[in-house]
Design an enzyme around this catalytic site. Structure first.
Site, mmCIF file in Angstrom:
data_model
loop_
_atom_site.group_PDB
_atom_site.id
_atom_site.type_symbol
_atom_site.label_atom_id
_atom_site.label_comp_id
_atom_site.label_asym_id
_atom_site.label_seq_id
_atom_site.Cartn_x
_atom_site.Cartn_y
_atom_site.Cartn_z
ATOM 1 N N HIS A 75 0.927 -12.225 -4.380
ATOM 2 C CA HIS A 75 1.129 -13.569 -4.946
ATOM 3 C C HIS A 75 2.029 -14.464 -4.079
ATOM 4 C CE1 HIS A 75 4.884 -12.214 -6.785
ATOM 5 N NE2 HIS A 75 4.360 -11.709 -7.866
ATOM 6 N N HIS A 127 4.734 -2.388 -17.992
ATOM 7 C CA HIS A 127 4.786 -3.758 -17.461
ATOM 8 C C HIS A 127 3.382 -4.335 -17.451
ATOM 9 C CE1 HIS A 127 5.767 -7.171 -15.102
ATOM 10 N NE2 HIS A 127 5.704 -6.656 -13.905
ATOM 11 N N GLU A 145 2.236 -7.197 -15.735
ATOM 12 C CA GLU A 145 1.701 -7.915 -14.577
ATOM 13 C C GLU A 145 0.453 -7.183 -14.072
ATOM 14 O OE1 GLU A 145 4.520 -8.993 -11.524
ATOM 15 O OE2 GLU A 145 3.153 -10.515 -10.761
ATOM 16 N N ASP A 169 -0.997 -6.303 -11.431
ATOM 17 C CA ASP A 169 -1.083 -5.221 -10.449
ATOM 18 C C ASP A 169 -0.956 -3.859 -11.142
ATOM 19 O OD1 ASP A 169 1.510 -6.276 -10.896
ATOM 20 O OD2 ASP A 169 2.323 -5.283 -9.145
ATOM 21 N N HIS A 185 10.369 -6.776 -14.403
ATOM 22 C CA HIS A 185 10.311 -8.031 -13.711
ATOM 23 C C HIS A 185 9.832 -9.192 -14.591
ATOM 24 C CE1 HIS A 185 7.215 -10.095 -10.822
ATOM 25 N NE2 HIS A 185 8.345 -10.740 -10.682
ATOM 26 N N ASP A 230 8.709 -1.896 -11.946
ATOM 27 C CA ASP A 230 8.898 -2.628 -10.686
ATOM 28 C C ASP A 230 10.250 -2.305 -10.025
ATOM 29 O OD1 ASP A 230 6.516 -3.958 -10.442
ATOM 30 O OD2 ASP A 230 7.221 -5.834 -11.307
ATOM 31 N N TYR A 274 11.561 -5.902 -0.727
ATOM 32 C CA TYR A 274 11.031 -6.005 -2.097
ATOM 33 C C TYR A 274 12.077 -6.629 -3.021
ATOM 34 C CZ TYR A 274 8.917 -4.246 -6.453
ATOM 35 O OH TYR A 274 8.371 -4.129 -7.708
ATOM 36 N N HIS A 291 5.664 0.929 -7.337
ATOM 37 C CA HIS A 291 5.227 0.613 -5.973
ATOM 38 C C HIS A 291 5.981 1.493 -4.980
ATOM 39 C CE1 HIS A 291 3.143 -3.073 -7.208
ATOM 40 N NE2 HIS A 291 4.227 -3.451 -7.847
#
Ligand code: FEO
Length: 394
Positions: free
Chosen positions: A24, A78, A80, A82, A144, A163, A191, A224
């Protein structure tokens, strides 16, 4: 990549996105991973899903460990996309699973995907027993997104940190002790600067809470990058330093130039700052990405911003960087602006205003020259930079 057992009955079932170069708008030259985890006990829990294009690889991976109808819980740490892109399809493939998420996540999932399957909400500190293992949910709003939570298994001392503690780094290795520390720190810092910097006060509070609870952590399993093993203390220490704004004697000079006047000033300032003992990073914005500048700034004491005047304002790429910076609001940084103009100024003033709005304390007033800097003006610029260096040493 095939599943990897982290501890007895706990598996990584994520996917590796080798080719991601833009997350993003944040540049990811090393790709990333979307980590998800399967906990197999008397009951079975799947923690998170993956980005939608990787759905089939993910389902294949999970299915290689247990039949899908054996899964009792799908935990959404989460929303989001991804991590939740595959959620609607995967949730429908799990006929016996209860979906567990925070109330905020429940609302956000509905806004993203509609009413897919029933969702049971969990609150901070709530537990679910899988048999010999317990899932403890820890709400971490804004780390996040408002929906975010982490999941902890006390019996195995594993923290699924969503995250938090992530890195955008694609690798065939799964664990942080399988790569060199410099690479790990750079990836985690990059990150942090680009995803989490704005939320530093919340991270500091979370670290305090973890310390007060005295919970032991053997593994930090983020969504991640590498799973922290053997060096979880480094993860906590680095996050402590970054969230508190700890910096070393380093200065980032981010600038743009049209006919090399501003670049000449940048070089004069860099040479003077280096003479004063600072590590200096010079970054011309047309040749770099904003996210790389932020990563360099994370452990620096100051940011110098150089801009020519274009149409009575700052150069557009400088405005882009400062707008990005303003959103992330780096903590405890000092800064200053320099630049050049021709028949009319305005570039430095505009940049100075945005630097202030980004929460960066002005170390010295802007330094500006008209047309091409003379030798005297370059010397004056060097003196200006030494003044800045002195203020950083106070
Ligand atoms: Fe990795 Fe906020 O998503």
């Amino acid at each position: 990549m095939n599943p990897v057992e982290l501890k007895k009955g706990i598996y990584w079932v994520g996917v590796v996105d080798w080719n991601l170069r833009d997350f993003h708008g944040y540049k990811t030259p090393n790709g990333t991973t979307y980590n998800a985890y399967l906990v197999v006990d008397e009951k079975v829990a799947l923690i998170d899903t993956v980005k939608r294009p990787f759905r089939d690889d993910f389902v294949r991976s999970v299915s290689s460990l247990v039949p899908l109808d054996r899964i009792d819980y799908l935990v959404v740490n989460h929303v989001e996309m991804d991590h939740s892109g595959s959620f609607p399809d995967v949730a429908r493939m799990l006929p016996n699973a209860t979906v567990l998420a925070t109330p905020e996540a429940k609302e956000e999932l509905a806004k993203h995907f509609g009413d897919v399957v029933p969702i049971e909400t969990v609150e901070d500190g709530q537990t679910v027993s899988l048999g010999s293992k317990t899932l403890v949910f820890v709400k971490t709003p804004m780390l996040h997104w408002p929906d975010s939570m982490m999941t902890y298994i006390p019996e195995d001392k594993v923290l699924f940190s969503s995250d938090g503690f992530g890195q955008h780094y694609a690798s065939s290795r799964r664990f942080s002790d399988e790569i060199d520390e410099q690479t790990l720190r750079a990836a985690a810092g990059d990150y942090y600067a680009n995803i989490l910097w704005l939320y530093s006060p919340l991270i500091a509070r979370l670290l305090s809470r973890v310390a007060e609870m005295g919970i032991a952590i053997d593994l930090i399993a983020p969504d991640h990058g590498f799973i922290w093993r053997g060096n979880t203390a480094s993860a906590l220490e680095w996050y402590g330093a970054w969230s508190s704004g700890t910096a070393r004697d380093k200065i980032v000079i981010a600038y743009e130039t049209m006919w090399n006047s501003t670049e000449a000033l940048a070089k004069a300032a860099a040479a003077a700052l280096a003479d004063e003992g600072f590590e200096v990073r010079l970054m011309r914005l047309r040749d770099t990405e904003n996210s790389y500048v932020l990563a360099e700034l994370l452990e620096a004491k100051a940011l110098l911003v150089g801009t020519p005047t274009l149409n009575n304002g700052m150069f557009p790429s400088v405005g882009g960087l400062l707008t990005y910076l303003k959103g992330l609001r780096p903590k405890k940084k000092r800064g200053a602006v320099f630049g050049s103009y021709g028949w009319g100024g305005g570039g430095c003033a505009a940049a100075d205003e945005l630097v202030e709005q980004a929460g960066i304390a002005r170390a010295v007033p802007p330094f500006e020259v008209r047309w091409v800097p003379t030798d005297e003006e370059l010397s004056a610029c060097a003196a200006w930079a030494r003044e800045l260096a002195a203020s950083l040493k106070e």
